[in-house]
Design a protein around this motif. Structure first.
Motif, short mmCIF file in Angstrom:
data_model
loop_
_atom_site.label_atom_id
_atom_site.label_comp_id
_atom_site.label_asym_id
_atom_site.label_seq_id
_atom_site.Cartn_x
_atom_site.Cartn_y
_atom_site.Cartn_z
N VAL A 178 -19.44 -7.74 36.91
CA VAL A 178 -19.00 -6.65 37.79
C VAL A 178 -18.51 -7.25 39.10
N ILE A 179 -17.33 -6.86 39.51
CA ILE A 179 -16.73 -7.37 40.75
C ILE A 179 -16.39 -6.20 41.65
N THR A 180 -17.10 -6.06 42.76
CA THR A 180 -16.76 -5.00 43.69
C THR A 180 -15.64 -5.49 44.61
N GLY A 181 -14.70 -4.63 44.89
CA GLY A 181 -13.56 -5.02 45.70
C GLY A 181 -12.62 -5.94 44.95
N GLY A 182 -12.53 -5.77 43.64
CA GLY A 182 -11.73 -6.68 42.82
C GLY A 182 -10.32 -6.23 42.54
N ALA A 183 -9.82 -5.29 43.31
CA ALA A 183 -8.46 -4.81 43.07
C ALA A 183 -7.40 -5.79 43.57
N GLN A 184 -7.77 -6.63 44.50
CA GLN A 184 -6.81 -7.56 45.07
C GLN A 184 -7.54 -8.79 45.58
N GLY A 185 -6.78 -9.77 46.05
CA GLY A 185 -7.37 -10.95 46.68
C GLY A 185 -8.25 -11.77 45.77
N ILE A 186 -9.33 -12.29 46.33
CA ILE A 186 -10.23 -13.17 45.59
C ILE A 186 -10.82 -12.46 44.38
N VAL A 234 -14.04 -4.14 37.39
CA VAL A 234 -13.80 -4.04 38.82
C VAL A 234 -14.23 -2.67 39.32
N PHE A 235 -15.04 -2.68 40.38
CA PHE A 235 -15.39 -1.46 41.11
C PHE A 235 -14.55 -1.44 42.38
N ASP A 236 -13.64 -0.50 42.49
CA ASP A 236 -12.77 -0.47 43.66
C ASP A 236 -12.12 0.91 43.74
N VAL A 237 -11.72 1.29 44.93
CA VAL A 237 -11.00 2.55 45.09
C VAL A 237 -9.54 2.39 44.68
N ALA A 238 -9.05 1.15 44.65
CA ALA A 238 -7.68 0.85 44.23
C ALA A 238 -7.71 0.23 42.84
N SER A 239 -6.53 0.12 42.22
CA SER A 239 -6.44 -0.41 40.86
C SER A 239 -6.26 -1.92 40.87
N PRO A 240 -6.94 -2.63 39.95
CA PRO A 240 -6.83 -4.09 39.85
C PRO A 240 -5.60 -4.49 39.04
N PRO A 241 -5.41 -5.79 38.82
CA PRO A 241 -4.27 -6.23 38.00
C PRO A 241 -4.32 -5.63 36.60
N GLY A 293 -4.66 -5.07 32.77
CA GLY A 293 -5.52 -5.71 31.80
C GLY A 293 -6.95 -5.89 32.25
N VAL A 294 -7.26 -5.54 33.48
CA VAL A 294 -8.63 -5.65 34.00
C VAL A 294 -9.28 -4.27 34.00
N GLU A 295 -10.47 -4.18 33.43
CA GLU A 295 -11.16 -2.90 33.38
C GLU A 295 -11.52 -2.45 34.78
N HIS A 296 -11.41 -1.15 35.02
CA HIS A 296 -11.55 -0.62 36.38
C HIS A 296 -12.33 0.68 36.38
N LEU A 297 -13.29 0.77 37.28
CA LEU A 297 -13.95 2.03 37.58
C LEU A 297 -13.70 2.32 39.05
N LYS A 298 -13.22 3.53 39.34
CA LYS A 298 -12.93 3.90 40.72
C LYS A 298 -14.23 4.15 41.45
N VAL A 299 -14.55 3.26 42.38
CA VAL A 299 -15.85 3.29 43.05
C VAL A 299 -15.67 3.01 44.54
N ALA A 324 -16.46 -6.30 47.97
CA ALA A 324 -15.79 -5.20 48.66
C ALA A 324 -16.04 -5.30 50.16
N ALA A 325 -14.98 -5.21 50.94
CA ALA A 325 -15.13 -5.31 52.39
C ALA A 325 -13.92 -4.72 53.09
N VAL A 326 -14.14 -4.29 54.31
CA VAL A 326 -13.06 -3.86 55.19
C VAL A 326 -13.17 -4.69 56.46
N GLN A 327 -12.04 -4.84 57.14
CA GLN A 327 -12.03 -5.72 58.31
C GLN A 327 -11.17 -5.12 59.43
N PRO A 328 -11.60 -4.00 59.99
CA PRO A 328 -10.85 -3.43 61.12
C PRO A 328 -10.99 -4.31 62.35
N ARG A 329 -10.05 -4.22 63.24
CA ARG A 329 -10.11 -5.02 64.47
C ARG A 329 -10.14 -4.10 65.69
#
Length: 241
Positions: free
Chosen positions: A13-21, A38-45, A47-53, A82-87
């Motif tokens: 299980v990969i949280t925040g796996g829709a993009q990046g690392i 992948v657990f993410d609010v966005a869709s991953p690449p 062929g990768v299984e995805h649950l909107k989380v 999964a992470a956010v990085q506001p400035r």
């Protein structure tokens, strides 16, 4: 020395796996014969299984983990990315931004671990990986909420590692360095990016996949450790014959 990984039959299980690392890791897990979810609010690449989380929502995380267990009967690895990085400068930081950052970056890891690790304990096998940042120890202008969340994650991960070590469940931390992801580009526009390019260098998401696969594998007989990637490889090539 060339290293290959065999993840046949394993579920990660990969949280925040829709993009990046996380996305790069999901592709690699599937290529190694495993199943990345992948657990993410966005869709991953593709062929990768995805649950909107939304990992900040504890009940949604619990339901998603239950779905994975029902479908596959196991979770061998959890990579909580999964992470956010506001400035925002500290003196201008609004309550909503501060709270949301901690909810995603810190609470989201806690909820995922609480939902997944009991299944690993029951099987006496499993690996958890969480992410920290160099900012956790140095700070960085405008990144107080992000840095605070990443510092807290180190203490959390080391505590969890100590609690479940006797159950043969490993919990480790990765500090991936500066990686060229969509989130990084959004948080480090202009002079910030130039700073990183001129100092430690900027790596690619794929640069972190090998260390992550190692920590997920049985070869990583370690727990409560922090694996740090200090510099981009390009900055070290002058020292290689």
């Amino acid at each position: 020395m060339k290293v290959t990984f065999n993840a046949t039959g394993e579920v990660v299980v990969i949280t925040g796996g829709a993009q990046g690392i996380g996305a790069a890791l999901a592709v690699a897990v599937n290529a190694a014969g495993g199943t990345a979810v992948v657990f993410d609010v966005a869709s991953p690449p593709a062929g990768v299984e995805h649950l909107k989380v939304d990992v900040a929502d504890r009940s949604v995380v619990e339901d998603a983990v239950a779905d994975v267990i029902e479908q596959y009967g196991r979770i061998d690895g959890l990579v909580a990315g999964a992470a956010v990085q506001p400035r925002s400068p500290v003196l201008e930081l609004d309550a909503a931004s501060w709270t949301r950052t901690l909810q995603v970056n810190l609470d989201g890891v806690v909820w995922a671990c609480q939902a997944v690790v009991p299944h690993m304990v029951a099987r006496r096998s499993g690996s958890v990986v969480v992410f920290t940042s160099g900012m956790a120890s140095t700070g960085f202008p405008g990144a107080a909420a992000y840095a605070a969340s990443k510092a807290a994650l180190v203490a959390f991960a080391k505590t969890l590692a100590a609690e479940v070590a006797g159950e043969r469940v490993r919990v480790n931390v990765v500090a991936p360095g500066v990686i060229d992801t969509e989130q990084f580009r959004g948080a480090n526009a202009g002079t910030d990016r130039a700073h990183w390019e001129d100092t430690i260098g900027i790596g690619d998401p794929e640069d972190v996949v090998g260390p992550l696969l190692f920590l997920l594998s049985d070869a990583a007989a370690m727990t409560g450790s922090t694996l740090t990637r200090e510099r981009a490889f390009a900055k070290l090539t002058s020292f290689v014959e």
